[in-house]
Write a protein that holds these residues in place. Structure first.
Motif, PDB file in Angstrom:
ATOM      1  N   LEU A  27      18.739  31.742   5.724  1.00  0.00           N
ATOM      2  CA  LEU A  27      18.951  30.435   6.354  1.00  0.00           C
ATOM      3  C   LEU A  27      20.432  30.075   6.449  1.00  0.00           C
ATOM      4  O   LEU A  27      20.840  29.354   7.370  1.00  0.00           O
ATOM      5  CB  LEU A  27      18.203  29.355   5.579  1.00  0.00           C
ATOM      6  N   TYR A  28      21.251  30.565   5.499  1.00  0.00           N
ATOM      7  CA  TYR A  28      22.646  30.121   5.441  1.00  0.00           C
ATOM      8  C   TYR A  28      23.655  31.256   5.630  1.00  0.00           C
ATOM      9  O   TYR A  28      24.837  31.081   5.356  1.00  0.00           O
ATOM     10  CB  TYR A  28      22.901  29.390   4.109  1.00  0.00           C
ATOM     11  N   GLU A  29      23.204  32.396   6.129  1.00  0.00           N
ATOM     12  CA  GLU A  29      24.137  33.494   6.360  1.00  0.00           C
ATOM     13  C   GLU A  29      25.148  33.170   7.461  1.00  0.00           C
ATOM     14  O   GLU A  29      26.210  33.798   7.530  1.00  0.00           O
ATOM     15  CB  GLU A  29      23.364  34.767   6.712  1.00  0.00           C
ATOM     16  N   GLY A  30      24.839  32.197   8.305  1.00  0.00           N
ATOM     17  CA  GLY A  30      25.769  31.813   9.363  1.00  0.00           C
ATOM     18  C   GLY A  30      26.795  30.778   8.937  1.00  0.00           C
ATOM     19  O   GLY A  30      27.690  30.433   9.723  1.00  0.00           O
ATOM     20  N   TRP A  31      26.691  30.288   7.708  1.00  0.00           N
ATOM     21  CA  TRP A  31      27.654  29.315   7.196  1.00  0.00           C
ATOM     22  C   TRP A  31      28.815  30.074   6.529  1.00  0.00           C
ATOM     23  O   TRP A  31      28.640  30.686   5.476  1.00  0.00           O
ATOM     24  CB  TRP A  31      26.977  28.397   6.180  1.00  0.00           C
ATOM     25  N   ASP A  32      29.975  29.996   7.105  1.00  0.00           N
ATOM     26  CA  ASP A  32      31.119  30.768   6.607  1.00  0.00           C
ATOM     27  C   ASP A  32      31.532  30.377   5.193  1.00  0.00           C
ATOM     28  O   ASP A  32      32.043  31.210   4.437  1.00  0.00           O
ATOM     29  CB  ASP A  32      32.317  30.603   7.547  1.00  0.00           C
ATOM     30  N   ALA A  33      31.330  29.114   4.826  1.00  0.00           N
ATOM     31  CA  ALA A  33      31.816  28.637   3.533  1.00  0.00           C
ATOM     32  C   ALA A  33      30.752  28.695   2.436  1.00  0.00           C
ATOM     33  O   ALA A  33      31.007  28.307   1.300  1.00  0.00           O
ATOM     34  CB  ALA A  33      32.327  27.201   3.671  1.00  0.00           C
ATOM     35  N   ILE A  34      29.543  29.174   2.767  1.00  0.00           N
ATOM     36  CA  ILE A  34      28.459  29.285   1.798  1.00  0.00           C
ATOM     37  C   ILE A  34      28.156  30.760   1.564  1.00  0.00           C
ATOM     38  O   ILE A  34      28.089  31.561   2.492  1.00  0.00           O
ATOM     39  CB  ILE A  34      27.181  28.574   2.303  1.00  0.00           C
ATOM     40  N   ARG A  35      27.956  31.106   0.297  1.00  0.00           N
ATOM     41  CA  ARG A  35      27.638  32.489  -0.052  1.00  0.00           C
ATOM     42  C   ARG A  35      26.435  32.515  -0.986  1.00  0.00           C
ATOM     43  O   ARG A  35      26.221  31.577  -1.757  1.00  0.00           O
ATOM     44  CB  ARG A  35      28.836  33.157  -0.721  1.00  0.00           C
ATOM     45  N   VAL A  36      25.644  33.568  -0.911  1.00  0.00           N
ATOM     46  CA  VAL A  36      24.460  33.732  -1.754  1.00  0.00           C
ATOM     47  C   VAL A  36      24.539  35.097  -2.431  1.00  0.00           C
ATOM     48  O   VAL A  36      24.897  36.093  -1.790  1.00  0.00           O
ATOM     49  CB  VAL A  36      23.170  33.629  -0.916  1.00  0.00           C
ATOM     50  N   SER A  37      24.228  35.142  -3.723  1.00  0.00           N
ATOM     51  CA  SER A  37      24.201  36.432  -4.428  1.00  0.00           C
ATOM     52  C   SER A  37      22.924  37.166  -4.029  1.00  0.00           C
ATOM     53  O   SER A  37      21.832  36.816  -4.454  1.00  0.00           O
ATOM     54  CB  SER A  37      24.260  36.226  -5.941  1.00  0.00           C
ATOM     55  N   SER A  38      23.061  38.180  -3.189  1.00  0.00           N
ATOM     56  CA  SER A  38      21.917  38.871  -2.604  1.00  0.00           C
ATOM     57  C   SER A  38      21.049  39.531  -3.676  1.00  0.00           C
ATOM     58  O   SER A  38      21.564  40.098  -4.641  1.00  0.00           O
ATOM     59  CB  SER A  38      22.389  39.939  -1.617  1.00  0.00           C
TER      60      SER A  38
END
Length: 262
Positions: free
Chosen positions: A172-183
């Motif tokens: 859902l948030y992979e397109g947000w440049d300033a948000i990251r998720v630990s895959s």
């Protein structure tokens, strides 16, 4: 003082025995063993933990930091920092495509406390008994509130579900440049063992403009979860959010999530 003491609960709860934790990893990932075969027992120099890691078919997939000891601990589990060793054995364990993606990567390995399920069951039994008693005196459907809390708590004990929450949130948030998720590394995740990408960063509170920017990003993301995606991160405390080394607000824990219908 109270805030400082409570803040230690996010990642500085007393750890449990590392040998027990590694045994849980071996048990949970035991289905991989037929693909890997047996390892030659290693003896000689090194600690008992290091010899165990080198000799075991499952544990030898990992190269642990911190002398094979946990780097953080919380109420439900503790975390190890490790590197997945690339090569034929990793390919045999998780497949060529996954091994090419994860081989050589630094990962976070979260292991659930052996007493977590039993403790949660006892806590929920006592909580629900109390809710029934209080509802007779005060009114209201307090047992229903306790039941909802219980469903969320037991869901948090299932790391496969957490990995799925992480994967959905990342999409859902992979397109947000300033948000990251630990895959998540789903081929190595089981009910009591979770493997995710290791992200270097710092916990809040962050000072000056960096802190303001992180809070703004967090608020914007939370509102978006509520108003657009419907997948809501219900536990965004300082132990679950870090500022990565490249300045992104990074979500690293997805145990407590909720789907919000329109």
């Amino acid at each position: 003082i109270w805030a400082e003491e409570l803040g230690r609960l996010v990642d500085a709860v007393g750890s449990f025995d590392d040998g027990v934790a590694l045994d849980i990893v071996r048990e949970e990932l035991g289905d991989l063993k037929p693909r890997l075969g047996e390892r030659e027992v290693v003896s000689g120099f090194g600690t008992p933990l290091s010899q165990l890691v080198k000799s075991d078919a499952i544990l030898s997939l990992f190269e642990f930091d911190n002398d094979n000891r946990a780097v953080a601990s919380a109420s439900i589990g503790q975390v190890y920092k490790a590197r997945l060793i690339p090569g034929p054995r990793l390919e045999a364990a998780i497949g060529r495509a996954a091994a090419q993606q994860w081989g050589g990567q630094t990962i976070a390995l979260k292991v659930q406390r052996p007493s977590a399920l039993a403790s949660a069951s006892l806590d929920m039994y006592l909580l629900r008994r109390t809710a029934v008693w209080l509802s007779k005196w005060r009114g209201g459907d307090l047992p229903a509130v306790a039941d909802q809390f219980g469903r969320q708590l037991f869901g948090e004990l299932n790391y496969v579900r957490e990995a799925e929450n992480c994967r959905r949130f990342e999409g859902l948030y992979e397109g947000w440049d300033a948000i990251r998720v630990s895959s998540p590394c789903t081929p190595l995740t089981r009910k009591r063992v979770l493997v995710t990408e290791w992200v270097e960063g710092t916990k809040g509170p962050w000072k000056y403009d960096n802190g303001i920017r992180m809070v703004q990003l967090g608020l914007k993301c939370c509102v978006d979860q509520l108003m657009r995606t419907g997948l809501f991160h219900a536990d965004p405390h300082r132990g679950n959010l870090i500022k990565s080394s490249d300045g992104k607000l990074t979500f690293i824990d997805f145990g407590m999530m909720a789907d919000i219908p329109e």
